[in-house]
Write an enzyme that holds these catalytic residues in place. Sequence first.
Site, PDB file in Angstrom:
ATOM      1  N   LYS A  87       0.853  -1.193   0.000  1.00 15.92           N
ATOM      2  CA  LYS A  87       0.000   0.000   0.000  1.00 15.92           C
ATOM      3  C   LYS A  87       0.887   1.241   0.000  1.00 15.92           C
ATOM      4  CE  LYS A  87      -3.739   0.272   2.495  1.00 15.92           C
ATOM      5  NZ  LYS A  87      -4.537   0.283   3.753  1.00 15.92           N
TER       6      LYS A  87
HETATM    7  O1  G3P Z   1      -8.102   1.351   4.724  1.00 13.87           O
HETATM    8  C1  G3P Z   1      -8.070   2.742   4.995  1.00 13.87           C
HETATM    9  C2  G3P Z   1      -8.807   3.012   6.204  1.00 13.87           C
HETATM   10  O2  G3P Z   1      -8.271   2.189   7.237  1.00 13.87           O
HETATM   11  C3  G3P Z   1      -8.936   4.399   6.688  1.00 13.87           C
HETATM   12  O3  G3P Z   1     -10.042   4.316   7.468  1.00 13.87           O
HETATM   13  O4  G3P Z   1     -11.530   4.750   9.323  1.00 13.87           O
HETATM   14  O5  G3P Z   1      -9.169   5.620   9.375  1.00 13.87           O
HETATM   15  O6  G3P Z   1     -10.856   6.620   7.823  1.00 13.87           O
HETATM   16  P1  G3P Z   1     -10.415   5.402   8.556  1.00 13.87           P
END
Ligand code: G3P
Length: 226
Positions: A87
């Site tokens: 990633k």
């Molecule tokens: O996969 C990306 C994700 O983990 C970001 O999520 O909940 O931190 O916005 P969040």
Amino acid sequence: MKYLIDTANIGMIEKCNDLLPIAGVTSNPSIIKKEGKIDFFNHFKKIRQIIGSAKTLHMQILAQDSEGIIKEAHTILENVDKNVFIKVPATPQGLKAIRLLKQENIGVTATAVYTKTQGLMAMEAGADYIAPYFNRMENLDIDAADTIADFAEMIAVYGYETQILAASFKNIAQVNTAFKCGAQTATVAPDILLAAFAVPSIQKAVDDFDADWQETFGDISICDLK
Ligand code: G3P
């Protein structure tokens, strides 16, 4: 349409992998933070062991310059396994790294995608997946659904092999919207996925069927009837 789970929690991965038709696991440093200072490579080797080689495992680098990103990518591939999707945030340095990693045939997921240009350029750089951050976009009044629909259209029009791996969800409705707009895959926190089954009517239906059977057959099961 594929569901991945966005977690590094071994117990949750075991549970979801056992019960649900998941296609893989994604993580990032903030997700890893929830698990504490883990034995990094062994932890992810264990995750690979649980999900097997047919499912995808996506791990994020930390370096912000292309050279550092490539070095970290190789370290991950050498210490976990060669099939990990790396990633890489879709920054200018990240885009350069993506192009170079793809020249080596390394699997890449372009992440931290908030804008159309980031996603489109990541496709053009050869990313296998692009990860638009649905909820974070909505928090900024960026139209996540429209962005994903545009990505899907460009993939169809120009024949890119890139898949949309929608991410950053706060509820299951956002996940469904992402799929409806053309995301082929979505990575979702296990608690959000499992909440979709926590509608009380679901268990009530199951319990009602059970009660009706028992009223008819008592304790005799279907297997006992053979
Ligand atoms: O996969 C990306 C994700 O983990 C970001 O999520 O909940 O931190 O916005 P969040």
